[in-house]
Design a protein around this motif. Structure first.
Motif, PDB file in Angstrom:
ATOM      1  N   ILE A 147       0.845  -1.204   0.000  1.00  0.00           N
ATOM      2  CA  ILE A 147       0.000   0.000   0.000  1.00  0.00           C
ATOM      3  C   ILE A 147       0.875   1.248   0.000  1.00  0.00           C
ATOM      4  O   ILE A 147       0.634   2.207  -0.740  1.00  0.00           O
ATOM      5  CB  ILE A 147      -0.940  -0.008   1.226  1.00  0.00           C
ATOM      6  N   VAL A 148       1.938   1.230   0.827  1.00  0.00           N
ATOM      7  CA  VAL A 148       2.871   2.367   0.903  1.00  0.00           C
ATOM      8  C   VAL A 148       3.569   2.572  -0.440  1.00  0.00           C
ATOM      9  O   VAL A 148       3.736   3.715  -0.897  1.00  0.00           O
ATOM     10  CB  VAL A 148       3.905   2.139   2.030  1.00  0.00           C
ATOM     11  N   PHE A 149       3.968   1.472  -1.095  1.00  0.00           N
ATOM     12  CA  PHE A 149       4.613   1.585  -2.401  1.00  0.00           C
ATOM     13  C   PHE A 149       3.657   2.184  -3.438  1.00  0.00           C
ATOM     14  O   PHE A 149       4.057   3.017  -4.271  1.00  0.00           O
ATOM     15  CB  PHE A 149       5.100   0.210  -2.872  1.00  0.00           C
ATOM     16  N   ALA A 150       2.399   1.767  -3.384  1.00  0.00           N
ATOM     17  CA  ALA A 150       1.404   2.288  -4.335  1.00  0.00           C
ATOM     18  C   ALA A 150       1.173   3.782  -4.125  1.00  0.00           C
ATOM     19  O   ALA A 150       1.113   4.556  -5.092  1.00  0.00           O
ATOM     20  CB  ALA A 150       0.094   1.521  -4.182  1.00  0.00           C
ATOM     21  N   ILE A 151       1.066   4.213  -2.859  1.00  0.00           N
ATOM     22  CA  ILE A 151       0.880   5.641  -2.545  1.00  0.00           C
ATOM     23  C   ILE A 151       2.110   6.434  -2.986  1.00  0.00           C
ATOM     24  O   ILE A 151       1.993   7.543  -3.529  1.00  0.00           O
ATOM     25  CB  ILE A 151       0.632   5.836  -1.029  1.00  0.00           C
ATOM     26  N   SER A 152       3.291   5.847  -2.755  1.00  0.00           N
ATOM     27  CA  SER A 152       4.547   6.498  -3.140  1.00  0.00           C
ATOM     28  C   SER A 152       4.585   6.787  -4.642  1.00  0.00           C
ATOM     29  O   SER A 152       4.968   7.883  -5.069  1.00  0.00           O
ATOM     30  CB  SER A 152       5.724   5.615  -2.735  1.00  0.00           C
ATOM     31  N   ARG A 153       4.206   5.779  -5.439  1.00  0.00           N
ATOM     32  CA  ARG A 153       4.195   5.974  -6.907  1.00  0.00           C
ATOM     33  C   ARG A 153       3.161   7.006  -7.321  1.00  0.00           C
ATOM     34  O   ARG A 153       3.408   7.851  -8.186  1.00  0.00           O
ATOM     35  CB  ARG A 153       3.903   4.641  -7.598  1.00  0.00           C
ATOM     36  N   GLN A 154       1.984   6.934  -6.686  1.00  0.00           N
ATOM     37  CA  GLN A 154       0.887   7.823  -7.048  1.00  0.00           C
ATOM     38  C   GLN A 154       1.217   9.282  -6.744  1.00  0.00           C
ATOM     39  O   GLN A 154       0.938  10.179  -7.551  1.00  0.00           O
ATOM     40  CB  GLN A 154      -0.376   7.393  -6.292  1.00  0.00           C
ATOM     41  N   LEU A 155       1.827   9.527  -5.585  1.00  0.00           N
ATOM     42  CA  LEU A 155       2.116  10.904  -5.156  1.00  0.00           C
ATOM     43  C   LEU A 155       3.542  11.350  -5.473  1.00  0.00           C
ATOM     44  O   LEU A 155       3.910  12.495  -5.224  1.00  0.00           O
ATOM     45  CB  LEU A 155       1.869  11.036  -3.649  1.00  0.00           C
ATOM     46  N   ARG A 156       4.335  10.392  -5.999  1.00  0.00           N
ATOM     47  CA  ARG A 156       5.732  10.670  -6.347  1.00  0.00           C
ATOM     48  C   ARG A 156       6.530  11.189  -5.149  1.00  0.00           C
ATOM     49  O   ARG A 156       7.222  12.215  -5.224  1.00  0.00           O
ATOM     50  CB  ARG A 156       5.805  11.661  -7.517  1.00  0.00           C
ATOM     51  N   VAL A 157       6.394  10.479  -4.032  1.00  0.00           N
ATOM     52  CA  VAL A 157       7.197  10.778  -2.846  1.00  0.00           C
ATOM     53  C   VAL A 157       8.059   9.560  -2.538  1.00  0.00           C
ATOM     54  O   VAL A 157       7.782   8.443  -2.990  1.00  0.00           O
ATOM     55  CB  VAL A 157       6.322  11.132  -1.625  1.00  0.00           C
ATOM     56  N   SER A 158       9.104   9.757  -1.768  1.00  0.00           N
ATOM     57  CA  SER A 158      10.026   8.680  -1.419  1.00  0.00           C
ATOM     58  C   SER A 158       9.306   7.581  -0.626  1.00  0.00           C
ATOM     59  O   SER A 158       8.500   7.878   0.264  1.00  0.00           O
ATOM     60  CB  SER A 158      11.185   9.239  -0.586  1.00  0.00           C
ATOM     61  N   ILE A 159       9.609   6.321  -0.943  1.00  0.00           N
ATOM     62  CA  ILE A 159       8.998   5.216  -0.191  1.00  0.00           C
ATOM     63  C   ILE A 159       9.470   5.227   1.261  1.00  0.00           C
ATOM     64  O   ILE A 159       8.722   4.863   2.168  1.00  0.00           O
ATOM     65  CB  ILE A 159       9.304   3.844  -0.839  1.00  0.00           C
ATOM     66  N   LEU A 160      10.709   5.674   1.483  1.00  0.00           N
ATOM     67  CA  LEU A 160      11.233   5.715   2.851  1.00  0.00           C
ATOM     68  C   LEU A 160      10.563   6.823   3.660  1.00  0.00           C
ATOM     69  O   LEU A 160      10.389   6.696   4.874  1.00  0.00           O
ATOM     70  CB  LEU A 160      12.750   5.922   2.826  1.00  0.00           C
ATOM     71  N   TYR A 161      10.164   7.903   2.983  1.00  0.00           N
ATOM     72  CA  TYR A 161       9.449   9.007   3.623  1.00  0.00           C
ATOM     73  C   TYR A 161       8.149   8.509   4.248  1.00  0.00           C
ATOM     74  O   TYR A 161       7.703   8.993   5.297  1.00  0.00           O
ATOM     75  CB  TYR A 161       9.172  10.093   2.577  1.00  0.00           C
ATOM     76  N   LEU A 162       7.532   7.515   3.618  1.00  0.00           N
ATOM     77  CA  LEU A 162       6.311   6.905   4.142  1.00  0.00           C
ATOM     78  C   LEU A 162       6.615   5.663   4.975  1.00  0.00           C
ATOM     79  O   LEU A 162       5.884   5.329   5.903  1.00  0.00           O
ATOM     80  CB  LEU A 162       5.373   6.515   2.986  1.00  0.00           C
ATOM     81  N   GLY A 163       7.722   4.990   4.623  1.00  0.00           N
ATOM     82  CA  GLY A 163       8.054   3.725   5.280  1.00  0.00           C
ATOM     83  C   GLY A 163       8.480   3.882   6.727  1.00  0.00           C
ATOM     84  O   GLY A 163       8.131   3.054   7.575  1.00  0.00           O
ATOM     85  N   ILE A 164       9.236   4.941   7.039  1.00  0.00           N
ATOM     86  CA  ILE A 164       9.698   5.142   8.421  1.00  0.00           C
ATOM     87  C   ILE A 164       8.522   5.344   9.386  1.00  0.00           C
ATOM     88  O   ILE A 164       8.449   4.680  10.427  1.00  0.00           O
ATOM     89  CB  ILE A 164      10.719   6.297   8.498  1.00  0.00           C
ATOM     90  N   PRO A 165       7.563   6.248   9.071  1.00  0.00           N
ATOM     91  CA  PRO A 165       6.397   6.368   9.969  1.00  0.00           C
ATOM     92  C   PRO A 165       5.600   5.066  10.081  1.00  0.00           C
ATOM     93  O   PRO A 165       5.083   4.742  11.156  1.00  0.00           O
ATOM     94  CB  PRO A 165       5.552   7.461   9.308  1.00  0.00           C
ATOM     95  N   MET A 166       5.530   4.313   8.986  1.00  0.00           N
ATOM     96  CA  MET A 166       4.785   3.048   9.008  1.00  0.00           C
ATOM     97  C   MET A 166       5.410   2.055   9.983  1.00  0.00           C
ATOM     98  O   MET A 166       4.734   1.517  10.865  1.00  0.00           O
ATOM     99  CB  MET A 166       4.745   2.436   7.610  1.00  0.00           C
ATOM    100  N   VAL A 167       6.730   1.805   9.850  1.00  0.00           N
ATOM    101  CA  VAL A 167       7.365   0.804  10.723  1.00  0.00           C
ATOM    102  C   VAL A 167       7.468   1.317  12.159  1.00  0.00           C
ATOM    103  O   VAL A 167       7.462   0.517  13.103  1.00  0.00           O
ATOM    104  CB  VAL A 167       8.758   0.374  10.198  1.00  0.00           C
ATOM    105  N   ALA A 168       7.543   2.638  12.342  1.00  0.00           N
ATOM    106  CA  ALA A 168       7.570   3.192  13.702  1.00  0.00           C
ATOM    107  C   ALA A 168       6.272   2.843  14.425  1.00  0.00           C
ATOM    108  O   ALA A 168       6.288   2.375  15.568  1.00  0.00           O
ATOM    109  CB  ALA A 168       7.769   4.704  13.659  1.00  0.00           C
TER     110      ALA A 168
END
Length: 448
Positions: free
Chosen positions: A124-145
């Motif tokens: 889901i994070v990868f899909a949002i990353s592609r859609q919004l063109r933001v870094s996967i790690l930018y979303l991944g760090i809050p997710m795993v936290a």
């Protein structure tokens, strides 16, 4: 000296698991026998002690853990987790996308165990990353936290649940205080730490990652998934039931209410095992029957969930056996005598021991259980709140995840990072959760 024997046991455990690649459960049982013999326990008591440790630990945990796994599986298989994530992303908007990921991961993390939540949310994070063109790690760090914090601090996750049972702490209090610790810790380790990580390893935020190893993911048409409200309600129901019962119990003690049938009934419903059973039955309806899914399909999901956690249950049982050997073999008593005249709080001591064991062993759950074997004899000498000792142990067991922890390698591979980048993001993130978690526990200890 007993502590030297414990050190030999831990080194043996590392050699068996990392060197000889032996199964963790088998390794724990072997080490339990070896340490028991070295401690001079009578041979006719060793097997009884190991069986008592294994059975006592699983007896408290198996019901909650098993029902929790089924609940999470039903929510995931119905598309409820995806509905929660995508709805929050839409509500928060692109500007606040990190906060959407944090809230979604926190809600989903309560219902699903860490590895399951990670595998479910990463696509889901990868899909949002592609859609919004933001870094996967930018979303991944809050997710795993968020996933890591719920895993370390909140029942029905195995760590806090099993340690509450070992310490004799009230599980509802662990949940309530756990929330007070978890929320600020997630904010610091998630969105705030992302800004620091971006300066430490800017190149890692340009990586595209790789989730091919996850295989083909089940994709849901959102119109066919359960509604957002019912999905959140189903995921949060055990938390709501346990929290209500705990708050009423605290009010009863504070205000001196007399016990009555209504309070007894609420406390019964809010018991962790009862709350999980009620929540599972609700999920069978909301995530299954209400959506015209045959009961057989729903039960197949429950069966799969239990199959997936079988080895984890055995590993926890093996940790319980090792813990019991440390207690019955006199190590716990030795540690208690060693710290009899110390002014060091049991909260700090539990965190410190769990942190050392976590760095040595890799497994947060095994580190927690081993800590219990050393700390339990100390608790009789102190009036410290047991729920806070549970949370401190959980915080210590999360620190400095590195190469001996499966989570380290999962994060590295999924996000396509180098070793240096993984240490600067994942390992540092876990350490921040541990240290700030301890800090908030110590703050709570001043008022409860």
């Amino acid at each position: 000296m007993p502590l030297v024997i414990v050190a030999i046991g831990i080194i043996t455990l590392l050699v068996l698991i990392m060197g000889l690649k032996l199964n963790t459960f088998v390794s724990l049982i072997i080490v339990s026998f070896v340490v028991a013999i070295l401690l001079g326990m009578p041979l006719d008591q060793i097997v009884t002690t190991i069986e008592a440790g294994l059975g006592g630990t699983l007896g408290h945990l198996a019901l909650i853990f098993g029902l929790g796994a089924m609940l999470g599986k039903l929510i995931a298989d119905a598309g409820g987790a995806q509905r929660i994530a995508m709805t929050l992303v839409a509500k928060f908007g692109e500007k606040n996308i990190q906060w959407a990921v944090v809230v979604a991961s926190f809600i989903i993390g309560i219902a699903l165990f860490f590895e399951v939540g990670l595998v479910l949310l990463i696509p889901i994070v990868f899909a949002i990353s592609r859609q919004l063109r933001v870094s996967i790690l930018y979303l991944g760090i809050p997710m795993v936290a968020a996933l890591s914090v719920t895993h370390g601090f909140l029942p029905p996750h195995p760590g806090p649940t099993v340690i509450a049972g070992e310490y004799g702490a009230d599980l509802g209090q662990v949940l309530l205080y756990g929330f007070l610790v978890a929320v600020p810790t997630v904010i610091i380790a998630g969105p705030l730490f992302t800004k620091v990580a971006k300066r430490l390893v800017p190149e890692s935020f340009k990586k595209t990652g790789n989730i091919a190893s996850l295989g083909e993911q089940k994709e849901f048409d959102l119109s066919e998934t359960p509604g957002f409200g019912i999905s959140v309600f189903t995921a949060m129901l055990p938390v709501l039931l346990m929290s209500i019962a705990t708050i009423l119990t605290l009010l009863q003690k504070t205000l001196g209410w007399d016990g009555n049938a209504v309070l007894s009934a609420i406390q019964f419903i809010g018991n962790a095992s009862t709350a999980m059973l009620i929540s599972l039955l609700v999920a069978v309806y909301t995530m299954g029957l209400a959506r015209n899914i045959p009961i057989k399909t729903v039960m197949d999901s429950c069966t799969t969930a239990i199959t997936q956690i079988g080895m984890m249950l055995l590993i926890i049982g093996g940790g319980g056996a090792f813990k019991q050997v440390l207690i019955d073999g006199g190590v716990g008593k030795y540690v208690a005598e060693l710290f009899a005249d110390t002014t060091l709080s049991p909260i700090l001591l539990a965190w410190l021991i769990a942190a050392i064991l976590r760095i040595s062993l890799g497994s947060a759950t095994v580190a927690s259980l081993t800590t219990a074997g050393l700390v339990i004899p100390l608790l009789g000498q102190s009036d410290v709140n047991l729920a806070l000792v549970v949370l401190a142990t959980g915080a210590g067991s999360l620190i400095a995840s590195h190469v001996n922890d499966a989570g380290f390698w999962m994060f590295k591979e999924y996000f396509g990072l180098t070793m240096k980048e993984t240490f600067a993001t994942w390992t540092l993130l876990e350490t921040i959760i541990s240290v700030f978690g301890l800090g908030f526990v110590l703050l709570l200890s001043l008022v409860v």
